[in-house]
Design a protein around this motif. Structure first.
Motif, PDB file in Angstrom:
ATOM      1  N   PRO A 331       0.815  -1.221   0.000  1.00 27.91           N
ATOM      2  CA  PRO A 331       0.000   0.000   0.000  1.00 27.91           C
ATOM      3  C   PRO A 331       0.847   1.269   0.000  1.00 27.91           C
ATOM      4  O   PRO A 331       1.910   1.328   0.619  1.00 27.91           O
ATOM      5  N   ILE A 332       0.357   2.259  -0.711  1.00 26.33           N
ATOM      6  CA  ILE A 332       0.893   3.617  -0.602  1.00 26.33           C
ATOM      7  C   ILE A 332      -0.193   4.426   0.078  1.00 26.33           C
ATOM      8  O   ILE A 332      -1.349   4.415  -0.361  1.00 26.33           O
ATOM      9  N   TYR A 333       0.157   5.102   1.152  1.00 29.08           N
ATOM     10  CA  TYR A 333      -0.884   5.615   2.035  1.00 29.08           C
ATOM     11  C   TYR A 333      -0.492   6.940   2.681  1.00 29.08           C
ATOM     12  O   TYR A 333       0.684   7.303   2.752  1.00 29.08           O
ATOM     13  N   ILE A 334      -1.517   7.622   3.157  1.00 25.10           N
ATOM     14  CA  ILE A 334      -1.298   8.754   4.057  1.00 25.10           C
ATOM     15  C   ILE A 334      -1.137   8.174   5.455  1.00 25.10           C
ATOM     16  O   ILE A 334      -2.009   7.464   5.959  1.00 25.10           O
ATOM     17  N   GLY A 335       0.011   8.431   6.044  1.00 21.36           N
ATOM     18  CA  GLY A 335       0.277   7.951   7.393  1.00 21.36           C
ATOM     19  C   GLY A 335       0.929   9.056   8.191  1.00 21.36           C
ATOM     20  O   GLY A 335       0.695  10.250   7.941  1.00 21.36           O
ATOM     21  N   THR A 336       1.763   8.674   9.138  1.00 23.45           N
ATOM     22  CA  THR A 336       2.438   9.657   9.968  1.00 23.45           C
ATOM     23  C   THR A 336       3.937   9.376   9.996  1.00 23.45           C
ATOM     24  O   THR A 336       4.396   8.313   9.575  1.00 23.45           O
ATOM     25  N   LYS A 337       4.680  10.300  10.549  1.00 26.83           N
ATOM     26  CA  LYS A 337       6.125  10.122  10.683  1.00 26.83           C
ATOM     27  C   LYS A 337       6.469   9.005  11.664  1.00 26.83           C
ATOM     28  O   LYS A 337       7.597   8.528  11.695  1.00 26.83           O
ATOM     29  N   ASP A 338       5.483   8.585  12.465  1.00 25.10           N
ATOM     30  CA  ASP A 338       5.720   7.560  13.473  1.00 25.10           C
ATOM     31  C   ASP A 338       5.513   6.143  12.954  1.00 25.10           C
ATOM     32  O   ASP A 338       5.805   5.178  13.663  1.00 25.10           O
ATOM     33  N   ASP A 339       5.006   5.987  11.751  1.00 25.71           N
ATOM     34  CA  ASP A 339       4.777   4.653  11.193  1.00 25.71           C
ATOM     35  C   ASP A 339       6.113   3.966  10.913  1.00 25.71           C
ATOM     36  O   ASP A 339       7.150   4.627  10.791  1.00 25.71           O
ATOM     37  N   PRO A 340       6.114   2.632  10.794  1.00 27.66           N
ATOM     38  CA  PRO A 340       7.373   1.902  10.566  1.00 27.66           C
ATOM     39  C   PRO A 340       8.147   2.437   9.365  1.00 27.66           C
ATOM     40  O   PRO A 340       7.552   2.815   8.346  1.00 27.66           O
ATOM     41  N   ILE A 341       9.467   2.458   9.498  1.00 27.43           N
ATOM     42  CA  ILE A 341      10.318   2.928   8.406  1.00 27.43           C
ATOM     43  C   ILE A 341      10.559   1.791   7.415  1.00 27.43           C
ATOM     44  O   ILE A 341      10.140   0.653   7.631  1.00 27.43           O
ATOM     45  N   TYR A 342      11.249   2.119   6.334  1.00 27.53           N
ATOM     46  CA  TYR A 342      11.570   1.149   5.293  1.00 27.53           C
ATOM     47  C   TYR A 342      12.966   0.588   5.537  1.00 27.53           C
ATOM     48  O   TYR A 342      13.863   1.312   5.960  1.00 27.53           O
ATOM     49  N   ASP A 343      13.143  -0.705   5.269  1.00 25.82           N
ATOM     50  CA  ASP A 343      14.422  -1.354   5.518  1.00 25.82           C
ATOM     51  C   ASP A 343      15.468  -0.855   4.516  1.00 25.82           C
ATOM     52  O   ASP A 343      15.331  -1.061   3.309  1.00 25.82           O
ATOM     53  N   GLU A 344      16.528  -0.226   5.019  1.00 28.08           N
ATOM     54  CA  GLU A 344      17.494   0.449   4.155  1.00 28.08           C
ATOM     55  C   GLU A 344      18.511  -0.499   3.524  1.00 28.08           C
ATOM     56  O   GLU A 344      19.350  -0.069   2.741  1.00 28.08           O
ATOM     57  N   ARG A 345      18.415  -1.781   3.835  1.00 22.72           N
ATOM     58  CA  ARG A 345      19.288  -2.760   3.179  1.00 22.72           C
ATOM     59  C   ARG A 345      18.747  -3.178   1.815  1.00 22.72           C
ATOM     60  O   ARG A 345      19.439  -3.841   1.036  1.00 22.72           O
ATOM     61  N   LEU A 346      17.530  -2.794   1.507  1.00 25.34           N
ATOM     62  CA  LEU A 346      16.885  -3.218   0.269  1.00 25.34           C
ATOM     63  C   LEU A 346      17.027  -2.144  -0.803  1.00 25.34           C
ATOM     64  O   LEU A 346      16.926  -0.948  -0.524  1.00 25.34           O
ATOM     65  N   SER A 347      17.218  -2.572  -2.036  1.00 26.58           N
ATOM     66  CA  SER A 347      17.395  -1.648  -3.159  1.00 26.58           C
ATOM     67  C   SER A 347      16.209  -1.746  -4.107  1.00 26.58           C
ATOM     68  O   SER A 347      15.418  -2.693  -4.060  1.00 26.58           O
ATOM     69  N   TRP A 348      16.108  -0.754  -4.980  1.00 24.61           N
ATOM     70  CA  TRP A 348      15.062  -0.785  -5.997  1.00 24.61           C
ATOM     71  C   TRP A 348      15.274  -1.959  -6.948  1.00 24.61           C
ATOM     72  O   TRP A 348      14.314  -2.638  -7.330  1.00 24.61           O
ATOM     73  N   GLU A 349      16.515  -2.232  -7.306  1.00 26.24           N
ATOM     74  CA  GLU A 349      16.820  -3.301  -8.257  1.00 26.24           C
ATOM     75  C   GLU A 349      16.432  -4.671  -7.705  1.00 26.24           C
ATOM     76  O   GLU A 349      16.068  -5.574  -8.458  1.00 26.24           O
ATOM     77  N   GLY A 350      16.501  -4.851  -6.387  1.00 20.31           N
ATOM     78  CA  GLY A 350      16.199  -6.142  -5.785  1.00 20.31           C
ATOM     79  C   GLY A 350      14.721  -6.413  -5.580  1.00 20.31           C
ATOM     80  O   GLY A 350      14.338  -7.515  -5.190  1.00 20.31           O
ATOM     81  N   LYS A 351      13.883  -5.398  -5.823  1.00 21.19           N
ATOM     82  CA  LYS A 351      12.432  -5.482  -5.634  1.00 21.19           C
ATOM     83  C   LYS A 351      12.087  -5.796  -4.175  1.00 21.19           C
ATOM     84  O   LYS A 351      12.958  -5.838  -3.320  1.00 21.19           O
ATOM     85  N   SER A 352      10.795  -5.994  -3.911  1.00 21.13           N
ATOM     86  CA  SER A 352      10.297  -6.319  -2.557  1.00 21.13           C
ATOM     87  C   SER A 352      10.714  -5.277  -1.520  1.00 21.13           C
ATOM     88  O   SER A 352      10.774  -5.569  -0.328  1.00 21.13           O
ATOM     89  N   ASP A 353      10.976  -4.048  -1.954  1.00 23.06           N
ATOM     90  CA  ASP A 353      11.536  -3.054  -1.038  1.00 23.06           C
ATOM     91  C   ASP A 353      10.530  -2.528  -0.024  1.00 23.06           C
ATOM     92  O   ASP A 353      10.918  -1.940   0.984  1.00 23.06           O
ATOM     93  N   LYS A 354       9.216  -2.718  -0.264  1.00 26.32           N
ATOM     94  CA  LYS A 354       8.210  -2.286   0.718  1.00 26.32           C
ATOM     95  C   LYS A 354       7.605  -3.467   1.482  1.00 26.32           C
ATOM     96  O   LYS A 354       6.770  -3.273   2.354  1.00 26.32           O
ATOM     97  N   MET A 355       8.003  -4.686   1.139  1.00 24.25           N
ATOM     98  CA  MET A 355       7.378  -5.867   1.733  1.00 24.25           C
ATOM     99  C   MET A 355       7.666  -5.999   3.226  1.00 24.25           C
ATOM    100  O   MET A 355       6.822  -6.441   4.001  1.00 24.25           O
TER     101      MET A 355
END
Length: 422
Positions: A331-355
């Motif tokens: 999902p792409i959503y309106i949330g807050t700054k307090d919601d879980p962050i994204y894992d910075e070990r994942l790249s765009w090329e590797g896909k699954s970056d929001k999973m």
């Protein structure tokens, strides 16, 4: 010879002072070890000489909010250029997004629709740093006034891929851009960037987190720069929040997902749900990534959503969850700054970056408050699946990283819940 107590005390005190002096004077000097990849910036910011100090300081006078900080293996220029307008925490929603300078042509049309604060994190290794500064300068001076009013730019790069030099940002942004000269994003092909020529991956989640965490406002829409919003989202969303008080009455944490769409290459982007429904009926629009990863954007009650006519304002259409048939939902959503962050070990090329973030939302029992009249539309052009052998290597490595490392971490940190998968 007899010593009084006071004389003995003075002798002892002098001896102690002599020992301390000898220790300090003859002690080997400590030399701090500096990462050779990052020494260049430390050297530039070092204040060894007054003149050097003044030169370094002056290059950043254009913006007192600029912060140069290390973030893991990256250097980040937070607030490289800030918006003229500032916002109170609950005054608006910040559209936080990311990319490199070749994507900056999307900003003016995005702003025309959003008309509110936008935070952009740009990946700019090597020579791409200068191209990014050039493109930002052009956008501010030669396109819509909305850039200067609403957009804040952050720029980052990995230490080992630092620019050869940092331009004097004070001189750059204190001068007017010659608008007869095309900016870098119009003259440099994406295949000719420093990133491409050096086969670098795109650290998409580093960019997402930088933009999100730097938002002035509490509510954020963390999205991609090629996704254009429907009209009047900010005022309608804030009005809905104020009237319903839903964020105070709901027992579960929540976010507000938007349905996503693609339109044909030469089509106009719909601004309202009424326009969108007509395009869907005429087959000029489709669900986002329908031919790439349909499960990734298969939202609960989607069929009912497109069968429901537009109403006034904005409301919650349906409360969904990220499990069962929607376990792979990104999902792409309106949330807050307090919601879980994204894992910075994942790249765009590797896909699954929001999973991985989606898994956390599921385990923490987030309610997905799907909005009825708000949506996002990708820059015109229907995407189709293309096999990319070069990217497949990154996909394979990412899958191993998630399954063998990240999954175990998340299960320990956040627990396990039936139906929640990465």
């Amino acid at each position: 010879m007899n010593f009084s107590n006071s004389n003995r005390f003075m002798v002892i005190l002098c001896c102690c002072a002599l020992v301390v002096f000898i220790y300090i004077f003859f002690q080997p000097k400590c030399v701090e070890k500096v990462d050779p990849y990052n020494y260049w910036l430390l050297e530039k910011l070092n204040m060894k000489e007054k003149n050097e100090s003044e030169n370094v300081t002056n290059r950043y006078l254009h913006n007192p909010l600029l912060r140069i900080q290390q973030r893991g293996e990256y250097w980040v220029f937070y607030n490289l250029l800030t918006s003229k307008r500032t916002f109170a925490q609950f005054e608006s929603i910040t559209y936080t997004t990311h990319g490199d300078f070749t994507f900056l042509d999307n900003l003016p049309p995005l702003l025309e629709r959003w008309r509110g604060p936008i935070g952009v994190a740009l990946y700019a290794p090597g020579d791409d740093f200068k191209s990014s500064v050039d493109s930002i300068h052009y956008l501010r001076d030669c396109t819509t006034y909305l850039i200067e009013e609403y957009v804040t730019f952050h720029v980052f790069f990995k230490g080992e891929h630092h620019p050869k030099e940092i331009p004097n940002l004070n001189e750059v942004f204190s001068s007017a851009y010659n608008c007869s000269i095309d900016p870098s994003f119009k003259t440099i092909n994406s295949e000719k960037t420093y990133k491409a020529l050096n086969n670098l991956t795109y650290p998409v989640n580093v960019a997402r987190n930088i933009a999100k965490e730097s938002s002035q406002t509490y509510f954020v829409l963390a999205s991609d720069i090629e996704l254009y919003p429907s009209l009047n989202i900010i005022e309608n969303f804030l009005e809905m929040i104020n009237k319903s008080q839903i964020i105070f009455s709901n027992k579960n944490p929540m976010v507000f997902p938007l349905n996503l769409f693609e339109v044909e290459k030469d089509a106009n982007i719909p601004g309202t749900k009424t326009e969108l429904l007509i395009m869907l009926k005429d087959k000029k629009a489709i669900n986002f990534h329908q031919y790439v990863c349909a499960a990734c954007h298969n939202t609960p009650k989607y069929s009912e959503w497109i069968d429901t006519k537009e109403t006034e304002g904005l409301n919650v259409f349906h409360v969904g969850k990220r499990f069962g048939p929607f376990a792979k939902w990104e999902p792409i959503y309106i949330g807050t700054k307090d919601d879980p962050i994204y894992d910075e070990r994942l790249s765009w090329e590797g896909k699954s970056d929001k999973m991985t973030q989606g898994y956390i939302l599921c385990v923490k029992d987030y309610d997905m408050m799907i909005l009825d009249n708000a949506f996002l539309v990708h820059k015109p052009g229907i995407k189709v699946f293309k096999n990319d052998p070069g990217r497949n290597v990154h996909v394979y490595n990412t899958a191993n990283l998630i399954n063998n490392v990240i999954k175990k971490e998340l299960e320990i940190l956040f627990g396990v819940k039936e139906g929640c998968i990465i």
